[in-house]
Scaffold this motif. Structure first.
Motif, PDB file in Angstrom:
ATOM      1  N   ARG A  39       0.940  -1.164   0.025  1.00 42.38           N
ATOM      2  CA  ARG A  39       0.011   0.004  -0.163  1.00 42.38           C
ATOM      3  C   ARG A  39       1.090   1.242  -0.104  1.00 42.38           C
ATOM      4  N   LYS A  77       3.886   5.819  -5.374  1.00 41.48           N
ATOM      5  CA  LYS A  77       4.361   5.826  -6.853  1.00 41.48           C
ATOM      6  C   LYS A  77       3.212   6.904  -7.467  1.00 41.48           C
ATOM      7  N   LYS A  78       2.215   7.250  -6.597  1.00 41.21           N
ATOM      8  CA  LYS A  78       0.959   8.216  -6.854  1.00 41.21           C
ATOM      9  C   LYS A  78       1.994   9.616  -6.964  1.00 41.21           C
ATOM     10  N   LEU A  79       2.871   9.662  -6.067  1.00 38.98           N
ATOM     11  CA  LEU A  79       3.593  10.831  -5.772  1.00 38.98           C
ATOM     12  C   LEU A  79       4.878  10.998  -6.798  1.00 38.98           C
ATOM     13  N   ASN A  80       5.182   9.629  -7.593  1.00 36.53           N
ATOM     14  CA  ASN A  80       6.262   9.769  -8.549  1.00 36.53           C
ATOM     15  C   ASN A  80       7.480   9.410  -7.594  1.00 36.53           C
ATOM     16  N   GLU A 119       3.848   1.722  -1.033  1.00 32.67           N
ATOM     17  CA  GLU A 119       4.756   1.712  -2.358  1.00 32.67           C
ATOM     18  C   GLU A 119       3.719   2.191  -3.431  1.00 32.67           C
ATOM     19  N   GLY A 120       2.237   1.660  -3.135  1.00 38.12           N
ATOM     20  CA  GLY A 120       1.423   2.484  -4.359  1.00 38.12           C
ATOM     21  C   GLY A 120       1.061   3.993  -3.977  1.00 38.12           C
ATOM     22  N   GLU A 121       0.700   4.054  -2.766  1.00 39.66           N
ATOM     23  CA  GLU A 121       0.849   5.579  -2.543  1.00 39.66           C
ATOM     24  C   GLU A 121       2.081   6.533  -2.790  1.00 39.66           C
ATOM     25  N   THR A 174       9.454   6.405  -5.161  1.00 42.30           N
ATOM     26  CA  THR A 174       9.676   4.684  -4.851  1.00 42.30           C
ATOM     27  C   THR A 174       9.960   4.496  -3.361  1.00 42.30           C
TER      28      THR A 174
END
Length: 170
Positions: free
Chosen positions: A88, A94-97, A90-92, A99
């Motif tokens: 989760r 990723k939304k912010l560009n 990692e997904g959040e 890692t």
């Protein structure tokens, strides 16, 4: 003074003692000081001008939709919950560009498994080391793990919050 500092750094580099820190520093300006024999950093230095991103604590999403709501069975054991929480996060990021390599600080809140009455620190570490200290993602955050009486969701055994840094653009 500056010349002697440069000579000291050159000597430490040639001895291989600063390679991990200086490599990280050379790439993004963030200096990580790894702990001996444990996959965390003892300190992280962030350069001026970098953006700091604070993510709220995240627990695992439901793993078994057939289990009773907010039950341990719905979320899984500590290892399962840690892995799902990190996914989760990692997904959040990723939304912010960002890692997982941009994470500089982590707080892990853990509850004893009601079946064993103990924290499953090894289970947490099995999931954690899938994301941090790997060949693919070697950056290690500073980290604290806390035993707490309970979390907001009674089915959670773990909740993780992280701080990430967006390095200064060059």
């Amino acid at each position: 003074m500056q010349l002697s500092k440069s000579l000291l750094l050159a000597g430490l580099m040639s001895a291989g003692l600063l390679a991990p820190c200086l490599k990280a520093h050379a790439e993004d300006g963030i200096i990580r000081h790894p702990a001996d024999h444990f996959p965390i950093s003892t300190a992280v230095e962030v350069p001026a001008g970098a953006s700091t991103i604070y993510l709220s604590g995240m627990g695992a999403p439901v793993q078994d939709k057939t289990a009773p709501a907010k039950s341990l069975e719905a979320y899984g054991d500590t290892q399962t919950q840690t892995l799902a929480s990190l996914q989760r996060i990692e997904g959040e990021l990723k939304k912010l560009n960002l890692t997982m390599g941009d994470v500089v600080q982590m707080h892990i809140y853990m509850v004893a498994d009601p079946r064993t009455k103990q924290l499953d620190f090894p289970g947490m570490m099995k999931a954690y080391t899938q994301y941090f200290g790997t060949a693919k993602q070697p950056n290690l955050p500073v980290r604290s793990a806390f035993a707490v009486a309970q979390l907001a969701n009674p089915g959670w055994l773990i909740e993780i919050e992280v701080t990430a840094v967006r390095p200064v653009k060059k």
